[in-house]
Design a protein around this motif. Structure first.
Motif, PDB file in Angstrom:
ATOM      1  N   THR A   1       0.826  -1.198   0.000  1.00 48.07           N
ATOM      2  CA  THR A   1       0.000   0.000   0.000  1.00 48.07           C
ATOM      3  C   THR A   1       0.868   1.259   0.000  1.00 48.07           C
ATOM      4  OG1 THR A   1      -1.742  -1.180   1.192  1.00 48.07           O
ATOM      5  CG2 THR A   1      -1.850   1.211   1.203  1.00 48.07           C
ATOM      6  N   CYS A   2       1.986   1.223   0.717  1.00 47.10           N
ATOM      7  CA  CYS A   2       2.907   2.359   0.715  1.00 47.10           C
ATOM      8  C   CYS A   2       3.357   2.693  -0.697  1.00 47.10           C
ATOM      9  CB  CYS A   2       4.119   2.056   1.598  1.00 47.10           C
ATOM     10  SG  CYS A   2       3.802   2.111   3.376  1.00 47.10           S
ATOM     11  N   ASP A   3       3.698   1.681  -1.461  1.00 48.51           N
ATOM     12  CA  ASP A   3       4.123   1.909  -2.833  1.00 48.51           C
ATOM     13  C   ASP A   3       3.000   2.544  -3.646  1.00 48.51           C
ATOM     14  OD1 ASP A   3       5.654   1.711  -5.246  1.00 48.51           O
ATOM     15  OD2 ASP A   3       4.603  -0.148  -5.730  1.00 48.51           O
ATOM     16  N   ALA A   4       1.776   2.085  -3.415  1.00 46.27           N
ATOM     17  CA  ALA A   4       0.642   2.572  -4.197  1.00 46.27           C
ATOM     18  C   ALA A   4       0.357   4.048  -3.971  1.00 46.27           C
ATOM     19  CB  ALA A   4      -0.605   1.745  -3.869  1.00 46.27           C
ATOM     20  N   VAL A   5       0.721   4.586  -2.800  1.00 48.86           N
ATOM     21  CA  VAL A   5       0.448   6.004  -2.526  1.00 48.86           C
ATOM     22  C   VAL A   5       1.699   6.870  -2.631  1.00 48.86           C
ATOM     23  CG1 VAL A   5      -1.510   5.414  -1.067  1.00 48.86           C
ATOM     24  CG2 VAL A   5       0.711   5.788  -0.015  1.00 48.86           C
ATOM     25  N   GLY A   6       2.808   6.286  -3.079  1.00 51.31           N
ATOM     26  CA  GLY A   6       4.006   7.082  -3.341  1.00 51.31           C
ATOM     27  C   GLY A   6       4.943   7.251  -2.164  1.00 51.31           C
ATOM     28  N   ILE A   7       4.877   6.344  -1.192  1.00 51.24           N
ATOM     29  CA  ILE A   7       5.785   6.403  -0.044  1.00 51.24           C
ATOM     30  C   ILE A   7       7.095   5.715  -0.412  1.00 51.24           C
ATOM     31  CG2 ILE A   7       6.155   5.538   2.307  1.00 51.24           C
ATOM     32  CD1 ILE A   7       3.188   6.004   2.822  1.00 51.24           C
ATOM     33  N   ASN A   8       8.197   6.345  -0.104  1.00 54.19           N
ATOM     34  CA  ASN A   8       9.501   5.838  -0.508  1.00 54.19           C
ATOM     35  C   ASN A   8      10.142   4.912   0.528  1.00 54.19           C
ATOM     36  OD1 ASN A   8      11.299   6.108  -2.796  1.00 54.19           O
ATOM     37  ND2 ASN A   8      12.804   6.935  -1.363  1.00 54.19           N
ATOM     38  N   GLU A   9       9.800   5.095   1.808  1.00 50.53           N
ATOM     39  CA  GLU A   9      10.376   4.294   2.890  1.00 50.53           C
ATOM     40  C   GLU A   9       9.286   3.901   3.883  1.00 50.53           C
ATOM     41  OE1 GLU A   9      14.809   6.379   3.254  1.00 50.53           O
ATOM     42  OE2 GLU A   9      13.276   6.737   4.786  1.00 50.53           O
ATOM     43  N   LEU A  10       9.373   2.688   4.388  1.00 50.63           N
ATOM     44  CA  LEU A  10       8.540   2.264   5.504  1.00 50.63           C
ATOM     45  C   LEU A  10       9.448   2.047   6.705  1.00 50.63           C
ATOM     46  CD1 LEU A  10       5.649  -0.237   5.719  1.00 50.63           C
ATOM     47  CD2 LEU A  10       7.666  -0.672   7.105  1.00 50.63           C
ATOM     48  N   HIS A  11       9.125   2.687   7.821  1.00 49.19           N
ATOM     49  CA  HIS A  11       9.939   2.547   9.029  1.00 49.19           C
ATOM     50  C   HIS A  11       9.306   1.488   9.933  1.00 49.19           C
ATOM     51  CE1 HIS A  11      12.668   5.940   8.222  1.00 49.19           C
ATOM     52  NE2 HIS A  11      11.638   6.345   7.485  1.00 49.19           N
ATOM     53  N   TRP A  12      10.162   0.668  10.512  1.00 44.58           N
ATOM     54  CA  TRP A  12       9.697  -0.557  11.151  1.00 44.58           C
ATOM     55  C   TRP A  12      10.521  -0.790  12.408  1.00 44.58           C
ATOM     56  CZ3 TRP A  12      10.243  -5.828   8.158  1.00 44.58           C
ATOM     57  CH2 TRP A  12       9.499  -6.823   8.792  1.00 44.58           C
TER      58      TRP A  12
END
Length: 234
Positions: free
Chosen positions: A39-50
């Motif tokens: 979903t992050c990719d679909a809305v244009g997010i470049n990084e997911l922090h975990w």
């Protein structure tokens, strides 16, 4: 690299939102983190922090991620304090998706400002330590017997609202918002993943690309690398 694919990659990079991210707090199931990554990719997010404590086994479930781990970088942090400090240093406010008496409808906060949507595990929710650093707690109204959606479904609903707000604000139409060095590095890695891995493993600079996205004069680049290596050995 075809011209059509090179154009598509540049188009996606031009729409990336460097001031928007997701912080996954205590999410252990690979299927959930993988679906959120997609979903992050679909809305244009470049990084997911975990937040992944040392020794904890957590990975990406490729079937759910749909290859999104190539387009969205999972940035792991060993604890909540480090994760929160990292995001705040980038000027981001944090919104915790957490059911509480003070939580507001998720559609009522401003996602056009630099921000991180914080998602917690389904039973515990966002941890107390992370909530203390959040500017607001948000919730999705429910009309059934269950109290909440699955965390990956909640992520999709919230991020759909994020995208709509940012679309209305024109934040997808301003051209590249990524720093120039990050843009160029990411562009090469997306166009030539095998060559990028080859360079990283040998601590080499990426070779230049031509206007069509192909490696410019690869024979000359290889010859230069070999010459530099021979010089280092002598």
């Amino acid at each position: 690299m075809t011209p059509r694919r090179f154009y598509r990659i540049r188009q996606i990079l031009d729409q990336r939102q460097p001031d928007l991210t997701v912080l996954a707090d205590g999410i252990h199931k690979s299927q959930n983190i993988s679906a959120i990554l997609r979903t992050c990719d679909a809305v244009g997010i470049n990084e997911l922090h975990w937040i992944v404590p040392p020794g904890e086994k957590s990975g990406i479930w490729k079937r759910s991620a749909g290859g999104s781990a190539r387009w969205v970088k999972p940035q792991r942090h060993p604890d909540s304090a480090i994760a929160v400090a990292h995001l705040q240093a980038r000027g981001m406010v944090l919104y915790a998706a957490h059911l509480s008496p003070t939580a507001v409808d998720y559609r009522e906060v401003d996602y056009t400002r630099p921000c991180a949507v914080v998602l917690g595990a389904e039973k515990e929710g966002v941890s107390t330590a992370v909530r203390a650093a959040c500017s607001a707690e948000i919730t999705i109204p429910m009309y059934g017997m269950v109290e909440s959606f699955n965390v990956s479904v909640a992520a999709a609903l919230i991020l759909a609202e994020v995208r709509q707000q940012r679309e209305r604000a024109g934040l997808y139409d301003t051209g590249s918002r990524l720093p120039k060095d990050l843009y160029e590095r990411t562009l090469f890695e997306w166009c030539h993943p095998k060559m990028a891995r080859f360079c990283r493993e040998r601590n080499l600079d990426y070779p230049p690309m031509d206007a069509d996205g192909d490696i410019a004069e690869p024979s000359a680049w290889y010859a230069q690398v070999r010459a530099e290596r021979l010089e280092e050995k002598t």
